[in-house]
Every structure is written in structure tokens, then in C-alpha cells.
Design a protein around this motif. Structure first.
Motif, PDB file in Angstrom:
ATOM      1  N   MET A   1      34.260   2.005-100.544  1.00  0.00           N
ATOM      2  CA  MET A   1      34.315   2.383 -99.548  1.00  0.00           C
ATOM      3  C   MET A   1      35.477   2.346 -98.683  1.00  0.00           C
ATOM      4  SD  MET A   1      32.072   0.626 -96.351  1.00  0.00           S
ATOM      5  CE  MET A   1      30.417   0.261 -96.693  1.00  0.00           C
ATOM      6  N   SER A   2      35.778   3.978 -97.852  1.00  0.00           N
ATOM      7  CA  SER A   2      36.857   4.775 -97.438  1.00  0.00           C
ATOM      8  C   SER A   2      37.073   3.336 -96.105  1.00  0.00           C
ATOM      9  CB  SER A   2      36.369   5.201 -97.231  1.00  0.00           C
ATOM     10  OG  SER A   2      35.671   6.048 -96.377  1.00  0.00           O
ATOM     11  N   GLU A   3      38.143   3.659 -95.829  1.00  0.00           N
ATOM     12  CA  GLU A   3      38.598   2.754 -94.553  1.00  0.00           C
ATOM     13  C   GLU A   3      38.522   3.382 -93.458  1.00  0.00           C
ATOM     14  OE1 GLU A   3      39.570  -0.154 -94.523  1.00  0.00           O
ATOM     15  OE2 GLU A   3      40.726  -0.789 -96.593  1.00  0.00           O
ATOM     16  N   PRO A   4      37.991   2.904 -92.191  1.00  0.00           N
ATOM     17  CA  PRO A   4      37.782   3.291 -90.936  1.00  0.00           C
ATOM     18  C   PRO A   4      38.770   4.249 -90.314  1.00  0.00           C
ATOM     19  CG  PRO A   4      38.282   1.067 -90.693  1.00  0.00           C
ATOM     20  CD  PRO A   4      38.416   1.123 -92.067  1.00  0.00           C
ATOM     21  N   VAL A   5      38.634   5.301 -89.683  1.00  0.00           N
ATOM     22  CA  VAL A   5      39.361   6.567 -88.978  1.00  0.00           C
ATOM     23  C   VAL A   5      40.276   5.559 -87.973  1.00  0.00           C
ATOM     24  CG1 VAL A   5      39.982   8.383 -87.846  1.00  0.00           C
ATOM     25  CG2 VAL A   5      38.489   8.471 -90.526  1.00  0.00           C
ATOM     26  N   VAL A   6      40.868   5.310 -87.569  1.00  0.00           N
ATOM     27  CA  VAL A   6      42.148   4.777 -86.876  1.00  0.00           C
ATOM     28  C   VAL A   6      42.921   5.727 -85.450  1.00  0.00           C
ATOM     29  CG1 VAL A   6      42.797   3.332 -87.707  1.00  0.00           C
ATOM     30  CG2 VAL A   6      44.228   4.499 -87.851  1.00  0.00           C
ATOM     31  N   VAL A   7      43.079   7.046 -86.192  1.00  0.00           N
ATOM     32  CA  VAL A   7      43.219   8.753 -85.544  1.00  0.00           C
ATOM     33  C   VAL A   7      42.554   9.916 -85.698  1.00  0.00           C
ATOM     34  CG1 VAL A   7      45.770   9.846 -84.777  1.00  0.00           C
ATOM     35  CG2 VAL A   7      45.860   7.386 -84.913  1.00  0.00           C
ATOM     36  N   ARG A   8      42.193  10.649 -84.707  1.00  0.00           N
ATOM     37  CA  ARG A   8      41.258  11.297 -85.232  1.00  0.00           C
ATOM     38  C   ARG A   8      41.875  12.417 -84.438  1.00  0.00           C
ATOM     39  NH1 ARG A   8      36.418  10.028 -85.964  1.00  0.00           N
ATOM     40  NH2 ARG A   8      36.554  10.207 -87.647  1.00  0.00           N
ATOM     41  N   ALA A   9      42.782  13.138 -84.439  1.00  0.00           N
ATOM     42  CA  ALA A   9      42.784  14.471 -83.024  1.00  0.00           C
ATOM     43  C   ALA A   9      42.049  16.100 -83.376  1.00  0.00           C
ATOM     44  CB  ALA A   9      43.838  15.237 -83.105  1.00  0.00           C
ATOM     45  N   ARG A  10      42.025  16.483 -82.735  1.00  0.00           N
ATOM     46  CA  ARG A  10      40.946  18.053 -83.347  1.00  0.00           C
ATOM     47  C   ARG A  10      41.830  19.233 -81.977  1.00  0.00           C
ATOM     48  NH1 ARG A  10      40.347  15.248 -86.897  1.00  0.00           N
ATOM     49  NH2 ARG A  10      37.840  14.931 -87.982  1.00  0.00           N
ATOM     50  N   GLY A  11      42.217  19.897 -82.751  1.00  0.00           N
ATOM     51  CA  GLY A  11      43.166  21.314 -81.819  1.00  0.00           C
ATOM     52  C   GLY A  11      43.870  20.587 -80.684  1.00  0.00           C
ATOM     53  N   LEU A  12      44.690  19.445 -81.548  1.00  0.00           N
ATOM     54  CA  LEU A  12      45.387  18.664 -80.347  1.00  0.00           C
ATOM     55  C   LEU A  12      46.626  19.662 -79.736  1.00  0.00           C
ATOM     56  CD1 LEU A  12      45.980  16.112 -78.866  1.00  0.00           C
ATOM     57  CD2 LEU A  12      47.198  15.414 -80.891  1.00  0.00           C
ATOM     58  N   GLY A  13      46.871  20.294 -79.089  1.00  0.00           N
ATOM     59  CA  GLY A  13      48.146  20.654 -78.401  1.00  0.00           C
ATOM     60  C   GLY A  13      48.946  20.246 -77.145  1.00  0.00           C
ATOM     61  N   ARG A  14      50.294  20.893 -77.182  1.00  0.00           N
ATOM     62  CA  ARG A  14      51.125  20.793 -75.809  1.00  0.00           C
ATOM     63  C   ARG A  14      51.646  21.618 -75.368  1.00  0.00           C
ATOM     64  NH1 ARG A  14      51.556  16.979 -70.872  1.00  0.00           N
ATOM     65  NH2 ARG A  14      53.591  17.902 -70.450  1.00  0.00           N
ATOM     66  N   SER A  15      51.614  21.851 -74.380  1.00  0.00           N
ATOM     67  CA  SER A  15      52.524  23.209 -73.967  1.00  0.00           C
ATOM     68  C   SER A  15      53.333  22.898 -72.684  1.00  0.00           C
ATOM     69  CB  SER A  15      51.999  24.650 -73.454  1.00  0.00           C
ATOM     70  OG  SER A  15      51.316  24.304 -72.488  1.00  0.00           O
ATOM     71  N   PHE A  16      54.749  23.432 -72.001  1.00  0.00           N
ATOM     72  CA  PHE A  16      55.608  23.050 -71.216  1.00  0.00           C
ATOM     73  C   PHE A  16      55.870  24.568 -70.344  1.00  0.00           C
ATOM     74  CE2 PHE A  16      56.168  19.696 -74.357  1.00  0.00           C
ATOM     75  CZ  PHE A  16      56.163  18.786 -73.822  1.00  0.00           C
ATOM     76  N   GLY A  17      55.949  24.362 -69.523  1.00  0.00           N
ATOM     77  CA  GLY A  17      56.220  25.771 -68.520  1.00  0.00           C
ATOM     78  C   GLY A  17      55.012  26.234 -67.846  1.00  0.00           C
ATOM     79  N   ARG A  18      55.116  27.092 -67.281  1.00  0.00           N
ATOM     80  CA  ARG A  18      54.339  28.271 -67.027  1.00  0.00           C
ATOM     81  C   ARG A  18      54.479  30.006 -67.308  1.00  0.00           C
ATOM     82  NH1 ARG A  18      52.395  25.686 -61.330  1.00  0.00           N
ATOM     83  NH2 ARG A  18      51.626  23.511 -61.627  1.00  0.00           N
ATOM     84  N   GLY A  19      53.263  30.427 -67.358  1.00  0.00           N
ATOM     85  CA  GLY A  19      53.225  31.564 -67.627  1.00  0.00           C
ATOM     86  C   GLY A  19      54.795  32.107 -68.394  1.00  0.00           C
ATOM     87  N   GLY A  20      55.227  33.542 -67.827  1.00  0.00           N
ATOM     88  CA  GLY A  20      57.014  33.609 -69.226  1.00  0.00           C
ATOM     89  C   GLY A  20      57.546  32.868 -69.790  1.00  0.00           C
ATOM     90  N   LYS A  21      57.820  31.672 -69.322  1.00  0.00           N
ATOM     91  CA  LYS A  21      58.106  30.674 -69.717  1.00  0.00           C
ATOM     92  C   LYS A  21      57.654  29.215 -70.180  1.00  0.00           C
ATOM     93  CE  LYS A  21      61.590  30.852 -65.577  1.00  0.00           C
ATOM     94  NZ  LYS A  21      62.296  30.822 -65.020  1.00  0.00           N
ATOM     95  N   ARG A  22      56.519  29.524 -70.253  1.00  0.00           N
ATOM     96  CA  ARG A  22      55.661  28.600 -71.070  1.00  0.00           C
ATOM     97  C   ARG A  22      56.112  28.660 -72.778  1.00  0.00           C
ATOM     98  NH1 ARG A  22      50.623  29.154 -74.149  1.00  0.00           N
ATOM     99  NH2 ARG A  22      49.215  27.378 -73.947  1.00  0.00           N
ATOM    100  N   ARG A  23      55.880  27.406 -73.058  1.00  0.00           N
ATOM    101  CA  ARG A  23      56.789  26.920 -74.484  1.00  0.00           C
ATOM    102  C   ARG A  23      55.756  26.000 -74.994  1.00  0.00           C
ATOM    103  NH1 ARG A  23      59.139  22.814 -77.945  1.00  0.00           N
ATOM    104  NH2 ARG A  23      60.150  21.622 -75.004  1.00  0.00           N
ATOM    105  N   VAL A  24      55.212  26.508 -75.875  1.00  0.00           N
ATOM    106  CA  VAL A  24      54.051  25.676 -77.373  1.00  0.00           C
ATOM    107  C   VAL A  24      54.914  24.593 -77.938  1.00  0.00           C
ATOM    108  CG1 VAL A  24      52.239  25.307 -78.691  1.00  0.00           C
ATOM    109  CG2 VAL A  24      52.178  27.202 -77.059  1.00  0.00           C
ATOM    110  N   ALA A  25      55.131  23.274 -77.659  1.00  0.00           N
ATOM    111  CA  ALA A  25      55.249  23.008 -78.575  1.00  0.00           C
ATOM    112  C   ALA A  25      54.629  22.085 -79.782  1.00  0.00           C
ATOM    113  CB  ALA A  25      55.772  21.113 -77.736  1.00  0.00           C
ATOM    114  N   VAL A  26      53.144  21.904 -79.624  1.00  0.00           N
ATOM    115  CA  VAL A  26      52.241  21.088 -80.615  1.00  0.00           C
ATOM    116  C   VAL A  26      51.318  21.809 -80.426  1.00  0.00           C
ATOM    117  CG1 VAL A  26      50.585  19.262 -81.532  1.00  0.00           C
ATOM    118  CG2 VAL A  26      53.243  19.115 -80.836  1.00  0.00           C
ATOM    119  N   ASP A  27      50.875  22.564 -81.555  1.00  0.00           N
ATOM    120  CA  ASP A  27      50.241  23.672 -81.233  1.00  0.00           C
ATOM    121  C   ASP A  27      48.785  23.425 -82.602  1.00  0.00           C
ATOM    122  OD1 ASP A  27      48.791  26.102 -81.383  1.00  0.00           O
ATOM    123  OD2 ASP A  27      50.205  27.534 -82.328  1.00  0.00           O
TER     124      ASP A  27
END
Length: 326
Positions: A1-27
């Protein structure tokens, strides 16, 4: 039997700034981690590793996607998560004016243990991490390797279910790095899950599975063996009396993706869809010899993680292995 999932991420993203200065750090990161797994994020500085880890421990809120850790939804359940995880940031974050033992006592108190239980856990941590003889030493007097031992002891004094470590062995000598990884696998054998970021290829090879991060994206995912096997038949080792001259000549060849010099030898990654390594080796050796390069020779070679990293960074789909957890 496989071990249980302890971390599940889906479409996880993080951006900083706004508008034209927006920077995507995690996509758009999708990820499943299972109990007892030692998982590594491998990538260069600025790739998004630290930002991703900080989201997985609730220190940063995602701007896209969802993440569940130990069955808790972040950032909503971050307070409930904190007692169940251990976090070791890039920068040493303990108190340098306190002694080794005092730092561990403080860490135990933060997690709400009473005096007797705190004392028991501190003594256990001192023994398990080889810190007993330095218990009264001020932390500011410790070397980088000893500080790293203490940081790991403090991050695990409460027996976390998930341990998150952000480039924990940066600046540590090889012997201390080896000891650190031995300790990490001991914790995993007890059922803890470890998530480690690194830009060291030799450390990445120790992990059960790897995620290669490039420009905030998960460029490849799988075990070290799976990832290197994805490039089977595409690596050629080339030698010549003047390897520096051979580098420029090989890079001009249409079948060559990249060339790396390793001492006197050259490590050649072939483009996808080209002839296999044996046929390519014969052709490259003949090409160099015809160009007048003395001592030209070539043979098929085994791929390594650096080859995978180069291929994934260039969008080579063959370098992307299965992302399913073991």
C-alpha cells in the motif's frame, strides 16, 4: 500500500508586483509528496525554490492555485499546521548570544512542551546530533557546520511530520554535508517527510525524487534514475589533445545540444531525434579528426543530472519523467 500524500499542490503560483512590473516567481506547480519521502527541489539561485517552499509552510500565500499540507488547506489552516512541521531557512535564524542548549530549550518551549518534556527532548536532540559536548557553548562561536547541526536539531526537536529545508548545507564542508544527509534519511525512516531545496547536483542525487525548477516552473519531475534514464542514448564523451578548440567546433554541429568540459574530457548532449550515442560518437570523432584536431576520440557515456538540467531548461520534453509519487 502506498504511503499517504502529505503535500498536494495544484496550479500553485506566486507573483509579486502589479501591472507591467508584475513578476512571476512560481508558475503553475503541480506536486504530490508522500510520507517518508526525501524530495529535492533542484534549481539555480532565483529559480523560485525558496518562494515555493515558503508557500508550502504557510509563510507566503499563493496568488494562484491550491495547496494542502498534512490534510490542512493553506493559508486558511496555517496555525494548525505550524506545530506539525519543521522549517530550516537559508539564513541561520537561531540566537547567537544563547548557548546551544538554551536555543534548544527555547525551541521546545515554542512548541508548548512543559519543563520535564522540554528537558527530555533537549537531551535527546543534543545526543542525536552530536552536540552534547558543546551544550554550553555560545552559538556565535560555532563554525558553519556546527550551526547547521544545531539548526536541524532545533527544527526537529518536536518530531515534525514534515521537514522543510531551504539550501540547508550551503557553506558546509563535505563531511558535515554527508552527516546531515545521513541524519535526514534517519528521520525519513521514522516516517517524516523531508523537502529540501538545493543547487548541488551531488545532493540532488541522494533524494528519492526531484523537481527541477527553472524560472518558477517545474521543468522535470522524477527519481534521479528516471530523470537520467530519460536521456539514455544521447550522451557522448569526447576527448582531444586540445579540448578547448574542440568545444567551439562541437557546438557548431547541428546534432549537438550542449557541450560541457569536465577536465580533459567533453560531455556532449545530443539533440532529441538525432542518431544514437554510438553512431553520433563515431561521426563526431571523424569530424574532429578531419578538421585536424589531434587525438580526437569519442564514445557513448551515461547521462547525469546536469545533462537533465540542461535539457529541461531548454524545454526538452524527453527530460521530463513521471511526476507520480512512489
Amino acid at each position: 500500500m502506498s504511503e499517504p500524500v502529505v503535500v498536494r499542490a495544484r496550479g500553485l503560483g506566486r507573483s509579486f508586483g502589479r501591472g507591467g512590473k508584475r513578476r512571476v516567481a512560481v508558475d503553475s506547480v503541480d506536486l504530490d509528496l508522500r510520507r517518508g519521502e526525501v524530495f529535492g527541489f533542484l534549481g539555480p539561485n532565483g529559480a523560485g525554490k525558496s518562494t515555493l517552499l515558503r508557500m508550502l509552510v504557510g509563510l507566503l500565500s499563493p496568488t494562484a492555485g491550491t495547496v494542502e499540507v498534512l490534510g490542512l488547506t493553506l493559508p486558511r489552516d496555517v496555525e494548525a499546521l505550524r506545530p506539525r512541521i519543521g522549517y530550516m531557512p537559508q539564513r541561520f535564524a537561531l540566537y547567537e548570544d544563547l548557548s546551544v542548549a538554551e536555543n534548544l530549550e527555547f525551541a521546545a518551549a515554542v512548541f508548548g512542551f512543559g519543563a520535564a518534556e522540554s528537558s527530555r527532548r533537549v537531551e535527546r536532540s543534543l545526543a542525536e546530533h552530536g552536540l552534547a559536548e558543546r551544550r554550553e557553548q555560545r552559538v556565535g562561536q560555532l563554525s558553519g557546520g556546527w550551526k547547521q547541526r544545531l539548526a536541524l536539531a532545533a527544527a526537529t526537536v518536536h518530531d515534525p511530520e514534515l521537514l522543510v529545508l531551504d539550501e540547508p548545507t550551503a557553506g558546509v564542508d563535505p563531511e558535515e554535508r554527508r552527516r546531515f544527509w545521513e541524519r535526514l534519511f534517519e528521520l525519513a525512516a521514522r516516517g517524516a517527510t523531508a523537502l529540501v531545496s538545493t543547487h548541488s547536483m551531488d545532493e540532488a542525487e541522494r533524494c528519492h525524487r526531484l523537481g527541477l525548477i527553472r524560472e518558477g516552473r517545474l521543468a522535470a519531475l522524477g527519481s534521479p534514475r528516471e530523470l537520467t534514464a530519460s536521456l539514455s542514448g544521447r550522451i557522448v564523451e569526447v576527448g582531444a589533445d586540445a579540448p578547448e578548440d574542440a568545444v567551439a567546433m562541437l557546438r557548431s554541429r547541428p546534432e549537438v545540444e550542449s557541450v560541457t568540459q569536465l577536465g580533459d574530457a567533453l560531455h556532449v548532449l545530443l539533440r532529441p531525434g538525432q542518431a544514437d550515442a554510438a553512431a553520433a560518437a563515431a561521426g563526431l570523432a571523424a569530424f574532429l579528426a578531419a578538421a585536424g584536431l589531434a587525438g580526437a576520440r569519442a564514445r557513448p557515456a551515461a547521462p547525469d543530472l546536469e545533462d537533465v538540467f540542461v535539457a529541461a531548461g531548454r524545454g526538452d520534453a524527453a527530460a521530463v519523467a513521471s511526476g507520480s509519487a512512489p
